[in-house]
Design an enzyme around this catalytic site. Sequence first.
Site, PDB file in Angstrom:
ATOM      1  CG  ASP A  47      -0.514   3.860   3.742  1.00  0.00           C
ATOM      2  OD1 ASP A  47      -0.679   2.959   2.897  1.00  0.00           O
ATOM      3  OD2 ASP A  47      -0.920   3.766   4.920  1.00  0.00           O
ATOM      4  CG  HIS A  96      -2.107  -0.911   1.056  1.00  0.00           C
ATOM      5  ND1 HIS A  96      -2.769  -1.482   2.112  1.00  0.00           N
ATOM      6  CD2 HIS A  96      -2.730  -1.348  -0.073  1.00  0.00           C
ATOM      7  CE1 HIS A  96      -3.770  -2.229   1.637  1.00  0.00           C
ATOM      8  NE2 HIS A  96      -3.756  -2.175   0.316  1.00  0.00           N
TER       9      HIS A  96
HETATM   10 ZN   LIG Z   1      -2.262  -1.085   4.202  1.00  0.00          ZN
HETATM   11 ZN   LIG Z   2      -1.322   1.857   5.793  1.00  0.00          ZN
END
Ligand SMILES: [Zn+2]
Ligand SMILES: [Zn+2]
Length: 300
Positions: A65, A63
Amino acid sequence: MLGVTILGNNSAIPAHGRHPTAQIISTQDDLLLFDCGEGTQIQILNYKIRRSRINHIFISHLHGDHYFGLIGLLSSFALLNRVQPLHVYGPAALQGLLDQQFQLSEIHIPFPYHFHAIEKDGLLLETPNYIVSCFSTKHRIECRGFIIRQKKRNRKILKNRADSRDIPFNLYALLQEGKDVTLENGTVIKNEEVTIASPPPKSYAFTADTLFDPSLIEQIQGVDLLYHEATYPHALADKASARFHSTTKEAAEIAKRAGVKKLLIGHFSAKFDDTSAFEEEAKEVFPYSEAAIEGTTYLV
Ligand SMILES: [Zn+2]
Ligand SMILES: [Zn+2]
């Protein structure tokens, strides 16, 4: 020493001055980076982290982030003519992603660069002083948390006392291992007369992104410091589980049942400006809970 400096404590979208996930782990030898969200290298500058001391980077999952800052940091290492080796550990697919970015941008990596695909749980790195291993968490995509454990250190010699007993230097290694020694004149020196125990080894676990998952307890049992995500307050427990995240009270429940010494919560939802309520909720379940603050170094 073992310390954790929080560079990002927010979830997917940066908000309220908070950044996506990244943490610097300080050991007696070097620095490690757990996750590298967007802006990590800016945070490294903001908090005066010596980036040249980062030898190992661990990415929990793909992901954005948790890894969008990686290509920027690696590019800067290349531009800065870094010379020492760098090891990156992460999901296998990350290697292709990075290679393509290097290729398209014509980034030449001038330092020894090693990518280690994480394909199973267990040991990732062992040095003379610490061990890093990984464990699977329950998230929407494949995700792993990391644990760093210091190794048990030898006993310390009390130099003044050793000198006063005329102990030759060649017997020091035995004393450091905890053994008694016999001098040439036949005198037996008891170990505890001239040594003291080193501080006990410390451990830190980072659970990355995860649902409330009691099977994690076995992995992180008794660690000195646990960072567990708490994306939502407990009133939003349904939302948390639908999005494969945890709440404040769920994080605290894991910490309590795992018998950890201290809990740090983070990965806060961008919807919430003030994180003090997160901390209060966690404390209701596990009193030794704290909301992680960016730029703060937590000594383990
Ligand atoms: Zn995640
Ligand atoms: Zn995350």
